[in-house]
Each structure stands twice: as structure tokens, then as C-alpha cells.
Write an enzyme that holds these catalytic residues in place. Structure first.
Site, PDB file in Angstrom:
ATOM      1  N   TYR A  13      25.018 -12.517 -16.273  1.00  7.51           N
ATOM      2  CA  TYR A  13      24.924 -13.612 -17.109  1.00  7.51           C
ATOM      3  C   TYR A  13      23.694 -14.441 -16.514  1.00  7.51           C
ATOM      4  O   TYR A  13      22.628 -14.612 -17.443  1.00  7.51           O
ATOM      5  CB  TYR A  13      25.926 -14.818 -16.825  1.00  7.51           C
ATOM      6  CG  TYR A  13      25.904 -16.052 -17.816  1.00  7.51           C
ATOM      7  CD1 TYR A  13      26.012 -16.009 -19.254  1.00  7.51           C
ATOM      8  CD2 TYR A  13      25.418 -17.142 -17.402  1.00  7.51           C
ATOM      9  CE1 TYR A  13      26.200 -16.955 -19.816  1.00  7.51           C
ATOM     10  CE2 TYR A  13      25.527 -18.335 -18.133  1.00  7.51           C
ATOM     11  CZ  TYR A  13      25.639 -18.296 -19.264  1.00  7.51           C
ATOM     12  OH  TYR A  13      25.439 -19.371 -20.066  1.00  7.51           O
TER      13      TYR A  13
ATOM     14  N   ASN B 136      21.582 -18.459 -30.741  1.00  8.94           N
ATOM     15  CA  ASN B 136      22.583 -18.993 -29.744  1.00  8.94           C
ATOM     16  C   ASN B 136      23.580 -18.024 -29.197  1.00  8.94           C
ATOM     17  O   ASN B 136      24.229 -18.466 -28.295  1.00  8.94           O
ATOM     18  CB  ASN B 136      23.212 -20.074 -30.577  1.00  8.94           C
ATOM     19  CG  ASN B 136      24.187 -20.708 -29.633  1.00  8.94           C
ATOM     20  OD1 ASN B 136      24.353 -21.109 -28.871  1.00  8.94           O
ATOM     21  ND2 ASN B 136      25.461 -20.597 -30.388  1.00  8.94           N
TER      22      ASN B 136
ATOM     23  N   THR C 139      32.310 -27.105 -24.140  1.00  8.70           N
ATOM     24  CA  THR C 139      32.452 -26.135 -25.081  1.00  8.70           C
ATOM     25  C   THR C 139      33.940 -25.126 -24.682  1.00  8.70           C
ATOM     26  O   THR C 139      34.187 -25.203 -23.577  1.00  8.70           O
ATOM     27  CB  THR C 139      31.306 -25.155 -25.198  1.00  8.70           C
ATOM     28  OG1 THR C 139      31.075 -24.484 -24.080  1.00  8.70           O
ATOM     29  CG2 THR C 139      30.071 -26.129 -25.292  1.00  8.70           C
TER      30      THR C 139
ATOM     31  N   ASP D  99      28.395 -14.637 -36.699  1.00  8.35           N
ATOM     32  CA  ASP D  99      29.265 -14.667 -35.679  1.00  8.35           C
ATOM     33  C   ASP D  99      29.893 -13.193 -35.649  1.00  8.35           C
ATOM     34  O   ASP D  99      30.117 -12.640 -36.704  1.00  8.35           O
ATOM     35  CB  ASP D  99      30.335 -16.019 -35.411  1.00  8.35           C
ATOM     36  CG  ASP D  99      30.590 -15.966 -34.070  1.00  8.35           C
ATOM     37  OD1 ASP D  99      30.885 -15.135 -33.392  1.00  8.35           O
ATOM     38  OD2 ASP D  99      30.413 -17.363 -33.661  1.00  8.35           O
TER      39      ASP D  99
ATOM     40  N   ILE E 257      28.287 -27.998 -20.573  1.00  7.60           N
ATOM     41  CA  ILE E 257      28.507 -28.532 -21.924  1.00  7.60           C
ATOM     42  C   ILE E 257      30.089 -28.263 -22.230  1.00  7.60           C
ATOM     43  O   ILE E 257      30.281 -27.164 -21.818  1.00  7.60           O
ATOM     44  CB  ILE E 257      27.894 -27.797 -22.961  1.00  7.60           C
ATOM     45  CG1 ILE E 257      26.094 -27.771 -22.519  1.00  7.60           C
ATOM     46  CG2 ILE E 257      27.749 -28.647 -24.258  1.00  7.60           C
ATOM     47  CD1 ILE E 257      25.692 -29.167 -22.023  1.00  7.60           C
TER      48      ILE E 257
ATOM     49  N   LYS F 123      20.265 -14.781 -18.950  1.00  4.46           N
ATOM     50  CA  LYS F 123      19.577 -16.118 -19.228  1.00  4.46           C
ATOM     51  C   LYS F 123      18.140 -16.200 -18.761  1.00  4.46           C
ATOM     52  O   LYS F 123      17.251 -16.833 -19.424  1.00  4.46           O
ATOM     53  CB  LYS F 123      20.476 -17.206 -19.081  1.00  4.46           C
ATOM     54  CG  LYS F 123      21.634 -17.115 -19.726  1.00  4.46           C
ATOM     55  CD  LYS F 123      21.660 -17.280 -21.156  1.00  4.46           C
ATOM     56  CE  LYS F 123      23.112 -17.596 -21.700  1.00  4.46           C
ATOM     57  NZ  LYS F 123      22.724 -17.561 -23.106  1.00  4.46           N
TER      58      LYS F 123
END
Length: 251
Positions: free
Chosen positions: A155, A89, A190, A38, A188, A159
Site C-alpha cells: 500500500y 480514486n 470511510t 467501480d 478519513i 501510494k
């Protein structure tokens, strides 16, 4: 499936929180050794794994920087001598704005992390896996890689690009023992969604109404899909984009 991951080495980028953390923990529970990468130094995921009796290391890495990614893979080999699975990810949502108002800075940063970052990871992961003649890579796209979203040009472009990149790499390596797929999460629950909603119930309700299943997805549900794609049960699966989205893209 349990034996698939025992003592194998798994890299999870963006593993400090959200989908990345859930996936790292899922692999660890199946006996894998985990590398958490990360760009913010956060050892919480590693600490959780170690408290569960697992083995993990943390490597600070900006996936949009080739020097960092090369050093990451070198650290994995120096520590464990192998890389069996990778979940690429790491990603950001960027700044919301219509296409004509999207700043060049936002475009470059979002594409750099979300798309270039996955290309760089595969650039250095694939040669290591080729030496073993076996490996599995899962790239994190999104339902935004399958449909358009107003106000998120960078974005959405990033993707969509992940899916094309995944298909190309999958074809190149199909006969070489490496399977490469993409997972496409829906909405999701998150930290990314919390930022988008500002934790406002009315905004959450509006987003939830977009999901035919009637709720947000859980990070653990994406982790389960990644685990399956990496498992021997998915041995004939490569080059796909798998929606895990509560029916979002079939509306």
C-alpha cells in the site's frame, strides 16, 4: 467556481462509496455530469445523484485491466462526447503484513489497482483531454504516499508511486492545457477505515490520537480539496501532492 463545472463531465473511479461517492456528489451539486466507475456494480451513488436532479451513469470497471479502462473512456465519449475532469480514486488497502511476509498475490493486486490503475486511467484520459486542449486530473494518493507505515509495504509503495507518476504526467502536460495533481488524505472516516478498525472504539481512539486535529477527516473534506484542484481557482497549480490530513505529516 459554480460555472466551472456546469454541464461538464467528471469521471470518478471508486465512486460507489467513501471518498469517491462524496466527490461524485460534490461535483453533481455543482452541475456536472458524473461517470461513476467501480469494480463492484453498485448503483447507489448514481441513484442519489439522480434523486438530486443530476445526471450520472455507472460503468463497471476494474482499473487494473486495460481492456476495462479503455472501454470506460470509450463509453464516456460515446455518452457525453467529452471528458473534462477525472478523479482517479479507486484503491484498496490490501492485506496487512510486514515486508518479508507480504505475499506476492497481495503485492500484485495492491500495486495493480492503486498504481497501475491510475497509470491506465491517465493513459486513456489524457489523449481525450488533449483533443480539447484542456482538462484536469486529480489522483488519489495518501499520507502513506508521504511517510511510511509499518505492516503495509504494498500500500505504501503504491501510494508513493502515485505521487511520482502524478509529477511526471504533470510535467509532460503542463504546456498542453492539462493540470494533474494528487490529493493525500489522512485518516478519513470511510468503509476502508471501518474495515481496518473493525468498528472497535478502542482502535478508533488509537487511530484518532494520531491526528493532531483530534478527529478523523470526513470524505466530504477530501471532496472539497478535489473540487478546488479542478477549479479555475487552482489554474496555476499542477504537479503537487496536497495533504488533507489534519496535520498528520507535519508531526
Amino acid at each position: 467556481m459554480e460555472n466551472t463545472f456546469k454541464n461538464k463531465v467528471v469521471l470518478v473511479t471508486g465512486g460507489s462509496s467513501g471518498i469517491g461517492r462524496a466527490t461524485a456528489l460534490a461535483f453533481a451539486r455543482k452541475g456536472a455530469k458524473i461517470v461513476i466507475a467501480d469494480w463492484v456494480e453498485n448503483l447507489e451513488t448514481m441513484d442519489i445523484i439522480e434523486n438530486l436532479g443530476g445526471e450520472a451513469i455507472f460503468v463497471k470497471c476494474d482499473v487494473s485491466n486495460s481492456v476495462d479502462v479503455k472501454a470506460l473512456i470509450e463509453k464516456i465519449i460515446a455518452t457525453f462526447g467529452r471528458l473534462d475532469f477525472a478523479f482517479n480514486n479507486a484503491g484498496i488497502e490490501g492485506t496487512s503484513a510486514p515486508t518479508q511476509d507480504c505475499s506476492e498475490e497481495n503485492w500484485d493486486k495492491t500495486i495493480g489497482i492503486n498504481l497501475k490503475g491510475i497509470w491506465l486511467c491517465m493513459k486513456y484520459e489524457i489523449p481525450v483531454m488533449l483533443k480539447k486542449g484542456k482538462g484536469v486530473i486529480v489522483n488519489c494518493s495518501s499520507v502513506a504516499g508521504l511517510v511510511g507505515f509499518q505492516g503495509s509495504p504494498a500500500y505504501v509503495a503504491s501510494k508513493h508511486g502515485v505521487i511520482g507518476l502524478t509529477k511526471t504526467a504533470a510535467l509532460e502536460n503542463a504546456k498542453l492545457g492539462i493540470r494533474i495533481n494528487a490529493v493525500c488524505p489522512g485518516i478519513i472516516k470511510t468503509p476502508m477505515i471501518d474495515r481496518a478498525t473493525g468498528n472497535k472504539k478502542e482502535v478508533e481512539t488509537q487511530l484518532m490520537s494520531m491526528e493532531p486535529i483530534g478527529r478523523f477527516g470526513l470524505a466530504e473534506e477530501i471532496a472539497n480539496a478535489v473540487i478546488w484542484l479542478c477549479s479555475d481557482e487552482a489554474s496555476f497549480v499542477t504537479g503537487i501532492e496536497m495533504p488533507v490530513d489534519g496535520g498528520f505529516v507535519v508531526q
